[in-house]
Design a protein around this motif. Structure first.
Motif, PDB file in Angstrom:
ATOM      1  N   LEU B 128     -54.997  36.284  49.424  1.00 20.40           N
ATOM      2  CA  LEU B 128     -55.999  36.518  50.465  1.00 20.40           C
ATOM      3  C   LEU B 128     -57.287  37.065  49.863  1.00 20.40           C
ATOM      4  CD1 LEU B 128     -53.811  38.133  53.273  1.00 20.40           C
ATOM      5  CD2 LEU B 128     -54.789  35.843  53.237  1.00 20.40           C
ATOM      6  N   ALA B 129     -57.129  37.986  48.926  1.00 23.83           N
ATOM      7  CA  ALA B 129     -58.285  38.544  48.227  1.00 23.83           C
ATOM      8  C   ALA B 129     -57.767  39.165  46.946  1.00 23.83           C
ATOM      9  CB  ALA B 129     -58.968  39.608  49.082  1.00 23.83           C
ATOM     10  N   TYR B 130     -58.565  39.104  45.910  1.00 23.42           N
ATOM     11  CA  TYR B 130     -58.085  39.655  44.653  1.00 23.42           C
ATOM     12  C   TYR B 130     -59.241  39.986  43.728  1.00 23.42           C
ATOM     13  CZ  TYR B 130     -58.707  34.730  43.397  1.00 23.42           C
ATOM     14  OH  TYR B 130     -59.228  33.481  43.216  1.00 23.42           O
ATOM     15  N   ASP B 131     -58.926  40.822  42.760  1.00 22.72           N
ATOM     16  CA  ASP B 131     -59.876  41.153  41.707  1.00 22.72           C
ATOM     17  C   ASP B 131     -59.039  41.238  40.439  1.00 22.72           C
ATOM     18  OD1 ASP B 131     -61.804  42.034  40.061  1.00 22.72           O
ATOM     19  OD2 ASP B 131     -62.229  43.901  41.125  1.00 22.72           O
ATOM     20  N   LEU B 132     -59.074  40.177  39.664  1.00 25.87           N
ATOM     21  CA  LEU B 132     -58.198  40.074  38.497  1.00 25.87           C
ATOM     22  C   LEU B 132     -59.035  39.789  37.255  1.00 25.87           C
ATOM     23  CD1 LEU B 132     -55.444  37.806  40.083  1.00 25.87           C
ATOM     24  CD2 LEU B 132     -55.274  40.253  39.659  1.00 25.87           C
ATOM     25  N   PRO B 133     -58.546  40.222  36.102  1.00 28.28           N
ATOM     26  CA  PRO B 133     -59.297  39.998  34.873  1.00 28.28           C
ATOM     27  C   PRO B 133     -59.220  38.545  34.408  1.00 28.28           C
ATOM     28  CG  PRO B 133     -57.256  41.137  34.403  1.00 28.28           C
ATOM     29  CD  PRO B 133     -57.338  41.024  35.882  1.00 28.28           C
ATOM     30  N   SER B 134     -58.206  37.822  34.861  1.00 30.06           N
ATOM     31  CA  SER B 134     -58.091  36.429  34.431  1.00 30.06           C
ATOM     32  C   SER B 134     -57.867  35.545  35.653  1.00 30.06           C
ATOM     33  CB  SER B 134     -56.916  36.282  33.472  1.00 30.06           C
ATOM     34  OG  SER B 134     -55.738  36.721  34.100  1.00 30.06           O
ATOM     35  N   ASP B 135     -58.003  34.266  35.456  1.00 26.46           N
ATOM     36  CA  ASP B 135     -57.879  33.335  36.571  1.00 26.46           C
ATOM     37  C   ASP B 135     -56.404  33.026  36.801  1.00 26.46           C
ATOM     38  OD1 ASP B 135     -58.444  31.644  38.590  1.00 26.46           O
ATOM     39  OD2 ASP B 135     -58.854  29.924  37.285  1.00 26.46           O
ATOM     40  N   ASP B 136     -55.721  34.006  37.327  1.00 27.13           N
ATOM     41  CA  ASP B 136     -54.266  33.952  37.398  1.00 27.13           C
ATOM     42  C   ASP B 136     -53.782  34.135  38.827  1.00 27.13           C
ATOM     43  OD1 ASP B 136     -52.707  33.421  35.335  1.00 27.13           O
ATOM     44  OD2 ASP B 136     -52.164  35.479  34.828  1.00 27.13           O
ATOM     45  N   SER B 137     -54.699  33.956  39.776  1.00 23.98           N
ATOM     46  CA  SER B 137     -54.418  34.426  41.136  1.00 23.98           C
ATOM     47  C   SER B 137     -53.202  33.751  41.773  1.00 23.98           C
ATOM     48  CB  SER B 137     -55.642  34.227  42.021  1.00 23.98           C
ATOM     49  OG  SER B 137     -56.006  32.864  42.051  1.00 23.98           O
ATOM     50  N   LEU B 138     -53.039  32.457  41.523  1.00 26.20           N
ATOM     51  CA  LEU B 138     -51.913  31.750  42.160  1.00 26.20           C
ATOM     52  C   LEU B 138     -50.588  32.334  41.706  1.00 26.20           C
ATOM     53  CD1 LEU B 138     -53.167  28.073  41.898  1.00 26.20           C
ATOM     54  CD2 LEU B 138     -52.760  29.352  43.999  1.00 26.20           C
ATOM     55  N   ARG B 139     -50.496  32.543  40.391  1.00 29.12           N
ATOM     56  CA  ARG B 139     -49.264  33.044  39.811  1.00 29.12           C
ATOM     57  C   ARG B 139     -48.986  34.468  40.283  1.00 29.12           C
ATOM     58  NH1 ARG B 139     -47.524  34.606  34.717  1.00 29.12           N
ATOM     59  NH2 ARG B 139     -49.652  35.191  34.189  1.00 29.12           N
ATOM     60  N   ILE B 140     -50.037  35.296  40.284  1.00 27.47           N
ATOM     61  CA  ILE B 140     -49.830  36.700  40.634  1.00 27.47           C
ATOM     62  C   ILE B 140     -49.526  36.850  42.122  1.00 27.47           C
ATOM     63  CG2 ILE B 140     -51.007  38.934  40.784  1.00 27.47           C
ATOM     64  CD1 ILE B 140     -52.208  38.203  38.020  1.00 27.47           C
ATOM     65  N   ALA B 141     -50.194  36.049  42.963  1.00 25.06           N
ATOM     66  CA  ALA B 141     -49.877  36.089  44.401  1.00 25.06           C
ATOM     67  C   ALA B 141     -48.418  35.699  44.619  1.00 25.06           C
ATOM     68  CB  ALA B 141     -50.802  35.142  45.164  1.00 25.06           C
ATOM     69  N   ALA B 142     -47.979  34.684  43.892  1.00 27.56           N
ATOM     70  CA  ALA B 142     -46.593  34.235  44.043  1.00 27.56           C
ATOM     71  C   ALA B 142     -45.619  35.304  43.553  1.00 27.56           C
ATOM     72  CB  ALA B 142     -46.385  32.930  43.274  1.00 27.56           C
ATOM     73  N   MET B 143     -45.970  35.951  42.428  1.00 28.68           N
ATOM     74  CA  MET B 143     -45.074  36.983  41.891  1.00 28.68           C
ATOM     75  C   MET B 143     -45.041  38.203  42.808  1.00 28.68           C
ATOM     76  SD  MET B 143     -45.311  36.895  37.774  1.00 28.68           S
ATOM     77  CE  MET B 143     -47.059  37.223  37.647  1.00 28.68           C
ATOM     78  N   ALA B 144     -46.202  38.539  43.392  1.00 27.40           N
ATOM     79  CA  ALA B 144     -46.235  39.666  44.332  1.00 27.40           C
ATOM     80  C   ALA B 144     -45.319  39.380  45.516  1.00 27.40           C
ATOM     81  CB  ALA B 144     -47.668  39.898  44.803  1.00 27.40           C
ATOM     82  N   ALA B 145     -45.401  38.153  46.041  1.00 30.56           N
ATOM     83  CA  ALA B 145     -44.558  37.790  47.187  1.00 30.56           C
ATOM     84  C   ALA B 145     -43.091  37.770  46.790  1.00 30.56           C
ATOM     85  CB  ALA B 145     -44.995  36.436  47.734  1.00 30.56           C
ATOM     86  N   THR B 146     -42.827  37.323  45.563  1.00 27.70           N
ATOM     87  CA  THR B 146     -41.451  37.316  45.082  1.00 27.70           C
ATOM     88  C   THR B 146     -40.918  38.745  44.970  1.00 27.70           C
ATOM     89  OG1 THR B 146     -41.993  35.348  43.807  1.00 27.70           O
ATOM     90  CG2 THR B 146     -39.938  36.457  43.270  1.00 27.70           C
ATOM     91  N   GLY B 147     -41.760  39.639  44.436  1.00 24.27           N
ATOM     92  CA  GLY B 147     -41.376  41.046  44.343  1.00 24.27           C
ATOM     93  C   GLY B 147     -41.088  41.633  45.714  1.00 24.27           C
ATOM     94  N   LEU B 148     -41.946  41.293  46.662  1.00 25.59           N
ATOM     95  CA  LEU B 148     -41.760  41.767  48.035  1.00 25.59           C
ATOM     96  C   LEU B 148     -40.441  41.245  48.600  1.00 25.59           C
ATOM     97  CD1 LEU B 148     -43.196  43.117  50.592  1.00 25.59           C
ATOM     98  CD2 LEU B 148     -43.857  40.790  51.184  1.00 25.59           C
ATOM     99  N   GLY B 149     -40.198  39.948  48.382  1.00 26.24           N
ATOM    100  CA  GLY B 149     -38.979  39.327  48.907  1.00 26.24           C
ATOM    101  C   GLY B 149     -37.731  39.959  48.311  1.00 26.24           C
TER     102      GLY B 149
END
Lengths: 121, 218
Positions: B128-149
């Protein structure tokens, strides 16, 4: 065998003690707390004061002073906050919040020093 | 469930490896055959009309989101198309991807604590929104959701009420996942020197705020 709860209970017997904690300043997390309550969130206070301890340790290193912090005193209008790094405690410090009205600072420092020596993590 | 999820898209895809537009396209719009369990094509002519109407209705509610690509968050300031009755305005109601309020929240957190990166994503892995040092948003969003799950499953299986956060500590840093209401997740990447106690204090408050914000106006 760790005696953190017992030593924190002992710290709370100091006159005017409002809260006591053992804090890991590498993470800002507490290993144990006693007292506090809704008026004094010890976890948050410990996390906040961690930055003070870190800063002072860094300054001493920066100045090349071959010395150790015995304690740090923060004086509020109604409270004393006493921070005592634990010798050989690998990044831990004792944190005591004391009421200025009811506490005796000299006595509290002496007692806290004894607690630091008896503390087993 | 999707009724309350403003970010729901047809065919909820959580695919860290192939989050392509085609993955979404293939899942929608629903084909008439798939959407109609009952009347088969060989049904008598006079029975076709009412079910056909149903198909059309479904197509109408799902169609607006279908052509939209899932990836280009930076270039999609508009909230995700939602059914008309819950359509949010950009500054009131539920935020969509790249809502300014989400970016403001990230800025606030970064002002307080020295962090490597921050990600706000939906619980199904859409950034939805992010501030990341690298262009990794898809992967990190997916990992965050996986962690949540995973966190929710763990908390569930031990009867520990509701999931709050998950800390992963590497030798050189942290990845912390906070639950932000029912449909979203706040993930933080922090250096090893981070004051975790302070991070928890700030991020928990922010996650609560985000949860309320993303749940929409009460």
């Amino acid at each position: 065998m760790s005696n953190i709860p017992e030593q924190l209970s002992a710290a709370m017997t100091i006159d005017g003690a409002l809260g006591a904690a053992v804090v890991d300043y590498t993470s800002g997390m507490t290993l144990g707390t006693e007292g506090g309550g809704t008026a004094l969130d010890l976890e948050t206070a410990a996390a906040g004061i961690t930055d003070v301890v870190r800063a002072k340790i860094r300054v001493i290193e920066l100045l090349g002073q071959n010395d150790n912090i015995e304690d740090i005193l923060v004086t509020l209008t109604s409270q004393y906050h006493l921070l005592r790094p634990i010798a050989g405690g690998e990044g831990l410090f004792l944190y005591l919040v004391l009421s200025r009205d009811r506490g005796n600072l000299a006595l509290a420092r002496r007692t806290l020093s004894g607690i630091e020596r008896s503390l087993v993590v | 469930m999707d009724r309350l999820n403003p970010f729901a898209r047809p065919g909820r895809i959580l695919s860290p490896t192939s989050p392509s537009a085609s993955a979404y396209a293939s899942a929608s719009p629903p084909s008439p055959a798939a959407a109609l369990p009952g009347p088969a094509p060989e049904a008598p002519q006079d029975h076709v009309s009412p079910p056909a109407q149903v198909v059309e209705d479904q197509a109408l509610t799902t169609a607006p989101a279908a052509p939209e690509a899932p990836a280009p968050l930076a270039s999609a300031p508009e909230p995700v198309a939602a059914p008309a009755d819950v359509a949010p305005s950009p500054t009131h109601g539920r935020p969509g991807p790249d809502d300014p309020r989400l970016h403001e929240a990230i800025r606030e957190l970064r002002n307080e604590i020295d962090l490597v990166g921050v990600m706000i994503a939906t619980s199904d892995g859409l950034a939805l929104a992010y501030d990341l040092p690298s262009d990794d948003s898809l992967r990190i969003a997916a990992m965050a959701a996986t962690g949540l799950g995973l966190g929710r499953r763990l908390v569930d299986s031990f009867g520990h009420e509701s999931f709050q956060e998950q800390v992963t500590r590497g030798s050189d840093g942290y990845f912390v996942v906070y639950s932000a209401g029912r449909d979203a997740v706040l993930a933080v990447i922090a250096p090893a020197s981070c004051n975790l106690g302070m991070l928890h204090h700030q991020a928990r408050r922010l996650a609560t705020r985000l949860g309320a914000l993303l749940a929409g106006p009460s």
